[in-house]
Write a protein that holds these residues in place. Structure first.
Motif, mmCIF file in Angstrom:
data_model
loop_
_atom_site.group_PDB
_atom_site.id
_atom_site.type_symbol
_atom_site.label_atom_id
_atom_site.label_comp_id
_atom_site.label_asym_id
_atom_site.label_seq_id
_atom_site.Cartn_x
_atom_site.Cartn_y
_atom_site.Cartn_z
ATOM 1 N N LEU A 32 0.827 -1.202 0.000
ATOM 2 C CA LEU A 32 0.000 0.000 0.000
ATOM 3 C C LEU A 32 0.866 1.259 0.000
ATOM 4 O O LEU A 32 0.519 2.257 -0.621
ATOM 5 C CB LEU A 32 -0.943 -0.012 1.194
ATOM 6 N N SER A 39 0.732 6.514 -6.994
ATOM 7 C CA SER A 39 -0.378 7.393 -7.367
ATOM 8 C C SER A 39 -0.016 8.862 -7.150
ATOM 9 O O SER A 39 -0.439 9.727 -7.913
ATOM 10 C CB SER A 39 -1.638 7.022 -6.593
ATOM 11 N N LEU A 90 -1.741 -1.753 13.423
ATOM 12 C CA LEU A 90 -2.815 -2.741 13.311
ATOM 13 C C LEU A 90 -2.251 -4.107 12.940
ATOM 14 O O LEU A 90 -2.644 -5.133 13.515
ATOM 15 C CB LEU A 90 -3.812 -2.273 12.252
ATOM 16 N N THR A 94 -2.508 -7.438 15.182
ATOM 17 C CA THR A 94 -3.085 -8.652 14.621
ATOM 18 C C THR A 94 -2.121 -9.817 14.759
ATOM 19 O O THR A 94 -2.506 -10.926 15.129
ATOM 20 C CB THR A 94 -3.429 -8.430 13.133
ATOM 21 N N HIS A 98 -3.125 -13.015 16.974
ATOM 22 C CA HIS A 98 -3.372 -14.251 16.232
ATOM 23 C C HIS A 98 -2.146 -15.143 16.138
ATOM 24 O O HIS A 98 -2.243 -16.257 15.636
ATOM 25 C CB HIS A 98 -3.874 -13.925 14.828
ATOM 26 N N TYR B 144 -11.778 3.431 10.702
ATOM 27 C CA TYR B 144 -10.844 2.331 10.977
ATOM 28 C C TYR B 144 -10.715 2.141 12.481
ATOM 29 O O TYR B 144 -10.697 1.021 12.994
ATOM 30 C CB TYR B 144 -9.438 2.622 10.441
ATOM 31 N N ARG B 157 -8.774 -9.102 12.930
ATOM 32 C CA ARG B 157 -8.588 -9.788 11.656
ATOM 33 C C ARG B 157 -9.393 -9.116 10.552
ATOM 34 O O ARG B 157 -8.870 -8.824 9.473
ATOM 35 C CB ARG B 157 -9.036 -11.238 11.824
ATOM 36 N N GLU B 158 -10.680 -8.845 10.819
ATOM 37 C CA GLU B 158 -11.520 -8.312 9.751
ATOM 38 C C GLU B 158 -11.226 -6.851 9.476
ATOM 39 O O GLU B 158 -11.329 -6.404 8.349
ATOM 40 C CB GLU B 158 -12.997 -8.500 10.092
ATOM 41 N N SER B 159 -10.834 -6.084 10.529
ATOM 42 C CA SER B 159 -10.607 -4.674 10.245
ATOM 43 C C SER B 159 -9.319 -4.477 9.474
ATOM 44 O O SER B 159 -9.203 -3.506 8.731
ATOM 45 C CB SER B 159 -10.621 -3.839 11.517
ATOM 46 N N PHE B 160 -8.356 -5.395 9.583
ATOM 47 C CA PHE B 160 -7.170 -5.271 8.733
ATOM 48 C C PHE B 160 -7.583 -5.325 7.264
ATOM 49 O O PHE B 160 -7.136 -4.514 6.454
ATOM 50 C CB PHE B 160 -6.166 -6.375 9.051
ATOM 51 N N LYS B 161 -8.478 -6.249 6.945
ATOM 52 C CA LYS B 161 -8.931 -6.346 5.550
ATOM 53 C C LYS B 161 -9.727 -5.107 5.149
ATOM 54 O O LYS B 161 -9.568 -4.582 4.039
ATOM 55 C CB LYS B 161 -9.778 -7.604 5.383
ATOM 56 N N VAL B 163 -9.400 -2.104 6.301
ATOM 57 C CA VAL B 163 -8.482 -0.982 6.093
ATOM 58 C C VAL B 163 -7.772 -1.125 4.756
ATOM 59 O O VAL B 163 -7.692 -0.170 3.968
ATOM 60 C CB VAL B 163 -7.459 -0.899 7.247
ATOM 61 N N VAL B 164 -7.271 -2.333 4.451
ATOM 62 C CA VAL B 164 -6.524 -2.518 3.207
ATOM 63 C C VAL B 164 -7.402 -2.218 1.998
ATOM 64 O O VAL B 164 -6.997 -1.504 1.078
ATOM 65 C CB VAL B 164 -5.958 -3.950 3.134
ATOM 66 N N VAL B 167 -7.995 1.585 1.793
ATOM 67 C CA VAL B 167 -6.810 2.326 1.372
ATOM 68 C C VAL B 167 -6.582 2.121 -0.121
ATOM 69 O O VAL B 167 -6.276 3.064 -0.858
ATOM 70 C CB VAL B 167 -5.576 1.882 2.181
ATOM 71 N N PHE B 168 -6.780 0.904 -0.581
ATOM 72 C CA PHE B 168 -6.631 0.639 -2.007
ATOM 73 C C PHE B 168 -7.633 1.480 -2.806
ATOM 74 O O PHE B 168 -7.290 2.051 -3.848
ATOM 75 C CB PHE B 168 -6.834 -0.854 -2.287
ATOM 76 N N ILE B 171 -6.389 4.956 -3.081
ATOM 77 C CA ILE B 171 -5.307 5.089 -4.058
ATOM 78 C C ILE B 171 -5.883 5.194 -5.468
ATOM 79 O O ILE B 171 -5.470 6.041 -6.266
ATOM 80 C CB ILE B 171 -4.330 3.905 -3.928
#
Lengths: 112, 493
Positions: A32, A39, A90, A94, A98, B144, B157-161, B163-164, B167-168, B171
Motif C-alpha cells: 500500500l 499514485s 494494526l 493482529t 493471532h 478504521y 482480523r476483519e478490520s485489517f482487511k 483498512v486494506v 486504502v486501495f 489510491i
C-alpha cells in the motif's frame, strides 16, 4: 522527463500489486505504501511537468510552475503517512493476537 | 451568512480535538459530545431551511474565486444528507451511552466519533473533488479506529482487511483524480462539469469516470465490490455498527449521485446503463446473502447491500421521479437501518447472542421491543403505510413506465425476499418458546429503547407524510437534474 516519471510510477504500481497479492501482513502494508507513492507520482506527472518561476505575481516571467498538483500530493502524502503508521500498528496487533502473519490463516470461517 | 456552511464541519472537529483533553473524564466527554450533536442537528435543520429559501449556497475560502480556491456548496440534496447524518449521529451517540463499556469511553471513543461526523458532513458539503478525497480519508481513518475498537480477535482480523480495501480504494481515487486533472486542469466539480460538457466525455475522461465509479462503489458496497461489508460490520458493538450501516455506505452513494448527475452526464447511454446493471446485481446478490444467513447482525449487513442497489437504481433510471425515489429511499433507509441495528444491540443485551437459533420468545417478555422491531422490519420490506413502501413505489413505477422491465421485476422480487428474511428474524427472535433465562427476561431495556423511539416514529411519519416528503424529493431531483443551477451558484457572478 514525463516519460521517466511515468515509468517510475508504473514500476511502483507493478511492485505494489505484486506485494499486495502476497500472504504476509507486512508485505501488504508495504504494497500500500508503494501504491500510494505511485499514485502521488502519477498525480504530479499527469498535468505535465512545466518548469518555471514560482506562481507568484512577479509579472515578466513567461512560464509558471503549476502549484496545484504539488499542493494536492502534499496533502495526499500526509494522509498516506498517517495511514501507514496506523496500518503498521494494526498489523502488529493482529500478529500479536493471532500469533501469525499469514493471511491464509487469518481467513474467517462461515460460522466462527 | 454563507459562513453557516463551515459550521457542520468545524463544530465536530473542534469539539473532537477538545475532547482529547478530557480523556479520563467520561462524564465531561458525554455532556460535551451530546451538546455537540444536538447543536449539529439544530444547525443542519437551519441550513436546509436556509438553502430552501435562498437557493444553492456556496462558500469560497479566503475569498479566492471559485475555480481557483476551495469551495463548499450546499444544495438541497447535500443539506438534506447533513440533516440525516446529524440525526443518526445524535441517536447512535445516545445509544452508545447505555451500551459501551467504560474502558472504551476512555480510549478516545468520543473524539473519533466526532471526527467521523466531520468527515461525513465534509464529504456532503464539499464542492471539489480533492476535498472530497480528503474528507473521505478523515471519515475512513475515524472509521478504521471505531471498527477495531475493543480489539477482539475477530475485529483485528476483519478490520485489517477493511483498512486494506479502503486504502486501495483511496489510491484508485487519487489515480482517477490524476487523470481528471491532467485532462481538464481542474478539480472543482462545477468547473469540471463545464469542461466535461465541452469535451463531450470522451476518451480518457470516460475512463476516469469509470475509475471513480469503481472507487465510490467500493465505498458504497455495490455489486462486485461489496464482499468486505458483512464481515467488517459484524465485529463492532451495535452503536458503532448502526452508525456505519446507516451512514458510511451512503457517503459513497452520495458521491456517485453527485458525480453522475452533475459532472459525468454526457454519455448516459453507457454510464447509466452500467450503473443500472450494477444496481440490479447488487440488490439481487445482497438479498440472497441475507436470506442465507442465520445471524441478526449479518442479515442486516447483507440488507445494506441490497438496499444500496435501490438508491443506485434511481440514478441509473435517470428520470425525475426515479431520482426523487432514490432520495426518499436514502432518507428511509438511513432511519430504518439505524433503528434495526440498534434493535440488534438491544436483543444482544438481553440474550447475549446474535445467533437467531439461540433466541426465541422475546415477544412474551419484552412486548414493546418486539412490536417496535416489527414496525421497522415491515417498513424495511416495504409494507404500505410505512416509509419503505412510498420510497420503493416511485422507483418501481418508473422502471416499468420507462420500459426497464427486468430491473423492475428484480426490485419486486428483492422486496419479497427482504420481507421473508425480516420475518425470519421476527419469527426466530420474538416467537416460539422462550430460550433465555428468567434473569435475562427481567432485564429492563426501557432506557435502551428511548433513543430508538424517534427513529421508529420517523419511519411512520415519513409513511403518512409521503405527499410533502415526495414533493420535497422531487424538488431535490429537479435540482440534481438541472446542473446549470449548481454551476451558476458556484461559478456565477
Amino acid at each position: 522527463m514525463e516519460i521517466l516519471m511515468s515509468i517510475i510510477a508504473g514500476v511502483l504500481f507493478m511492485t505494489g500489486t505484486y506485494l499486495l497479492l502476497s500472504k504476509s501482513l507486512l508485505r501488504v502494508v508495504m504494497a500500500l505504501v508503494l501504491l500510494s507513492h505511485g499514485s502521488h507520482l502519477l498525480l504530479l506527472t499527469m498535468p505535465g511537468l512545466t518548469r518555471g518561476a514560482a506562481p507568484l505575481l512577479n509579472l515578466g516571467e513567461n512560464t509558471f510552475t503549476d502549484p496545484l498538483p504539488q499542493a494536492m500530493i502534499l496533502t495526499a502524502i500526509v494522509i498516506s503517512f498517517g495511514i501507514t503508521a496506523f496500518l503498521l500498528v494494526l498489523a502488529y496487533r493482529t500478529y500479536k493476537v493471532h500469533k501469525t502473519d499469514d493471511l491464509e490463516e487469518l481467513r474467517g470461517s462461515a460460522d466462527e | 451568512m454563507n459562513n453557516l456552511l463551515i459550521l457542520p464541519i468545524l463544530i465536530p472537529m473542534a469539539m473532537g480535538a477538545l475532547l482529547i483533553l478530557f480523556q479520563r473524564q467520561p462524564r465531561v466527554q458525554r455532556v460535551l459530545s451530546s451538546l455537540t450533536v444536538l447543536a449539529l442537528l439544530a444547525l443542519s435543520v437551519y441550513l436546509l431551511l436556509f438553502v430552501y429559501q435562498n437557493g444553492i449556497v456556496s462558500l469560497e475560502f479566503g475569498d479566492w474565486p471559485a475555480p481557483f480556491g476551495i469551495v463548499f456548496v450546499a444544495d438541497l440534496f447535500s443539506a438534506f444528507m447533513v440533516i440525516l447524518s446529524s440525526l443518526i449521529g445524535a441517536i447512535c451517540l445516545f445509544f452508545g451511552f447505555f451500551t459501551l463499556s467504560k474502558e472504551r469511553e476512555k480510549f478516545y471513543y468520543y473524539p473519533f466519533y466526532l471526527f467521523l461526523m466531520t468527515g461525513v458532513n465534509g464529504a456532503f458539503l464539499t464542492g471539489d473533488l480533492f476535498n472530497l478525497f480528503v474528507f473521505f480519508e478523515v471519515m475512513l481513518i475515524a472509521s478504521y479506529i471505531l471498527i477495531v475498537f475493543g480489539g477482539t480477535k475477530y475485529q483485528l482480523r476483519e478490520s485489517f482487511k477493511y483498512v486494506v480495501i479502503n486504502v486501495f480504494g483511496s489510491i484508485l481515487f487519487l489515480v482517477a483524480m490524476a487523470y481528471i486533472y491532467g485532462i481538464t486542469g481542474t478539480v472543482n466539480m462545477a468547473h469540471l462539469a463545464v469542461r466535461n460538457a465541452e469535451l463531450g466525455q470522451s476518451g480518457a475522461l470516460q475512463v476516469s469516470a469509470i475509475i471513480l465509479l469503481i472507487v465510490f462503489s467500493m465505498k458504497g458496497a455495490l455489486f462486485p465490490l461489496y464482499f468486505w461489508l458483512p464481515k467488517s460490520y459484524y465485529g463492532p458493538p451495535s452503536a458503532i455498527a448502526a452508525l456505519f450501516g446507516a451512514l458510511l455506505t451512503k457517503v459513497g452513494i452520495y458521491a456517485i449521485i453527485r458525480m453522475f448527475t452533475l459532472v459525468f452526464n454526457q454519455d448516459i447511454a453507457f454510464t447509466h446503463t452500467l450503473i443500472l446493471i450494477m444496481a440490479g446485481l447488487t440488490m439481487f446478490f445482497g438479498v440472497l446473502g441475507a436470506v442465507s444467513q442465520f445471524d441478526f447482525k449479518r442479515i442486516l449487513s447483507y440488507h445494506i447491500i441490497s438496499q444500496v442497489g435501490y438508491m443506485v437504481m434511481g440514478l441509473g433510471l435517470f428520470t425525475k421521479t426515479a431520482i426523487a425515489g432514490a432520495v426518499y429511499y436514502i432518507a428511509h433507509h438511513i432511519i430504518v437501518k439505524a433503528a434495526l441495528f440498534l434493535f440488534a444491540g438491544v436483543t444482544q443485551r438481553i440474550t447475549g447472542t446474535t445467533d437467531l437459533k439461540k433466541m426465541g420468545g422475546l415477544l412474551g417478555t419484552h412486548p414493546l421491543l418486539g412490536w417496535m422491531f416489527f414496525v421497522s422490519a415491515i417498513s424495511l420490506a416495504g409494507i404500505p403505510p410505512l416509509s419503505g413502501f412510498f420510497s420503493k413505489f416511485p422507483l418501481i413505477l418508473d422502471s416499468l413506465t420507462s420500459g426497464h422491465y427486468i430491473i423492475g421485476a428484480v426490485a419486486l422480487i428483492v422486496g419479497l425476499l427482504t420481507l421473508f428474511s425480516m420475518l425470519k428474524i421476527f419469527i426466530y427472535v420474538f416467537w416460539g418458546e422462550q430460550k433465555h433465562s428468567e434473569v435475562q427476561a427481567n432485564i429492563k431495556v426501557g432506557s435502551l429503547l428511548l433513543p430508538i423511539v424517534p427513529l421508529v416514529l420517523l419511519t411512520i411519519v415519513l409513511g403518512f407524510a409521503a405527499e410533502p416528503m415526495f414533493t420535497f424529493s422531487l424538488q431535490v431531483a429537479d435540482q440534481l437534474l438541472t446542473p446549470s443551477t449548481y454551476i451558476d451558484a458556484v461559478l456565477g457572478e
